[in-house]
Design an enzyme around this catalytic site. Structure first.
Site, mmCIF file in Angstrom:
data_model
loop_
_atom_site.group_PDB
_atom_site.id
_atom_site.type_symbol
_atom_site.label_atom_id
_atom_site.label_comp_id
_atom_site.label_asym_id
_atom_site.label_seq_id
_atom_site.Cartn_x
_atom_site.Cartn_y
_atom_site.Cartn_z
ATOM 1 N N SER A 1 1.023 -1.069 -0.223
ATOM 2 C CA SER A 1 0.147 -0.252 -0.126
ATOM 3 C C SER A 1 1.071 1.342 0.045
ATOM 4 C CB SER A 1 -1.154 0.147 1.255
ATOM 5 O OG SER A 1 -1.670 1.261 1.435
ATOM 6 N N LYS B 1 -3.750 -7.499 2.965
ATOM 7 C CA LYS B 1 -4.209 -6.071 2.422
ATOM 8 C C LYS B 1 -5.489 -5.853 1.865
ATOM 9 C CE LYS B 1 -2.653 -3.131 -0.577
ATOM 10 N NZ LYS B 1 -3.370 -3.140 -1.666
ATOM 11 N N HIS C 1 -7.006 -4.478 4.764
ATOM 12 C CA HIS C 1 -7.012 -2.960 4.552
ATOM 13 C C HIS C 1 -7.098 -2.553 3.644
ATOM 14 C CE1 HIS C 1 -4.231 0.123 2.800
ATOM 15 N NE2 HIS C 1 -3.925 0.382 3.809
ATOM 16 N N ASN C 2 -7.606 -2.685 2.076
ATOM 17 C CA ASN C 2 -8.792 -2.681 2.010
ATOM 18 C C ASN C 2 -10.061 -2.581 1.712
ATOM 19 O OD1 ASN C 2 -5.856 -1.931 0.329
ATOM 20 N ND2 ASN C 2 -6.992 -3.048 -1.433
ATOM 21 N N GLU D 1 -10.168 0.247 4.206
ATOM 22 C CA GLU D 1 -10.504 1.941 2.857
ATOM 23 C C GLU D 1 -11.121 1.878 2.407
ATOM 24 O OE1 GLU D 1 -8.628 1.975 -1.016
ATOM 25 O OE2 GLU D 1 -6.683 1.841 0.490
#
Length: 301
Positions: free
Chosen positions: A121, A173, A176-177, A180
């Site tokens: 990221s 990840k 994480h997204n 987001e």
């Protein structure tokens, strides 16, 4: 270290430059000859093909993929496999589904090739600020790659870590997204509310700047919000169409599989899907139903 970078676009190109700055040697391959030429001028050793790239690397080779998830990764691995030797390392730094990563790691292990997944990221700001690096793979292989991760991260001891076995980096990840998505949706809704309160005539850029310091909602996404509003206060010329890269969908599917309630992430994904429907049949049907049961007016097109 010697690194072969496949994919020299918005992420792979700047990552290669950051590695070069810290003394690593980088060979790179991109399909576009113009891209290869431009990055060659910045010190990257351009390779004309995957075969050429592998030939330019010292054993044990480290080949880093920064290419779209899915079939392109499988196709690239299939091309690389007969060119590599035992103990060479393939790193997938893209947004692959962690289940695909686990499958690929097992297949490559049978061929004595190491596979490391790196959730990455940082976007277009990573060259200067560093990247957030989430690493999955075998301990001894990750240890070999440590100098690369320390260079790409914001600092050698910050912003990166070995989070678990194969698949763990891409899984982390993915989550994480998903987070987001939820954060961006909340900012979007909050600023919309302020824009609709016309009696106060709020300066949204000013509010964003105030919140950037001391506020509990301060974040890098808020910094980017302030920058966007400073450049284009009314967001003129921007269509209300929000794509998704797939990781939000995978996060929601994982939440269902694990019986985890994730309403914010799920609704933020659904809002993105709704943004792509300029003539929503469901909304038209809602209007028709209100007319049917209550005689409410229908707004004509």
């Amino acid at each position: 270290m010697d690194v072969g970078m496949i994919g020299l676009g918005r992420m792979g190109g700047p990552m290669s430059q950051r590695l070069l700055r810290d003394g690593h040697r980088v060979a790179g391959f991109a399909r576009s000859a113009d891209t290869r030429k431009q990055l060659g001028e910045k010190g990257i050793t351009a390779a004309a093909s995957l075969e050429d790239l592998v030939d330019k690397l010292k054993s044990p080779r480290v080949v880093w993929l920064m290419i779209p998830a899915g079939a392109p990764v499988d196709e690239t691995i299939a091309t690389l496999l007969p060119l590599l030797e035992p103990d060479d390392i393939i790193i997938d730094g893209g947004n692959s589904n962690y289940k695909d990563t686990q499958r690929r790691a097992q297949m490559l292990k049978a061929n004595r090739i190491h596979y490391v997944d790196v959730g990455t990221s940082g976007g277009v700001w990573g060259l200067e600020n560093g990247y957030s690096i989430m690493v999955g793979g075998d301990d001894n292989v990750v240890a070999q790659l440590r100098p690369i991760f320390e260079t790409l991260a914001p600092a050698p001891d910050k912003g990166w870590g070995h989070v678990g076995p194969s698949g763990a980096g891409h899984f982390t990840k993915m989550i994480h997204n998903g987070i987001e998505y939820g954060l961006m949706q909340a900012y979007g809704e909050g600023f919309t509310l302020m824009s609709r309160k016309t009696e106060f005539n709020l300066d949204l850029h000013q509010v964003a700047e105030i919140w950037r310091d001391g506020s509990v909602v301060r974040s890098w996404l808020l910094d980017l919000t302030a920058a966007a509003l400073a450049k284009n206060p009314d967001l003129d010329g921007i269509a209300a169409y929000v794509p998704d890269s797939g990781e939000g969908r995978w996060t929601v599917a994982e939440a269902i599989d694990l019986d985890v309630a994730a309403p914010v992430i799920t609704l933020s994904l659904l809002q993105r899907l709704q943004s792509r429907d300029p003539e929503s049949f469901s909304n038209k049907l809602l209007s028709a139903l209100r007319n049917q049961f209550g005689g409410h007016d229908i707004k004509k097109e």
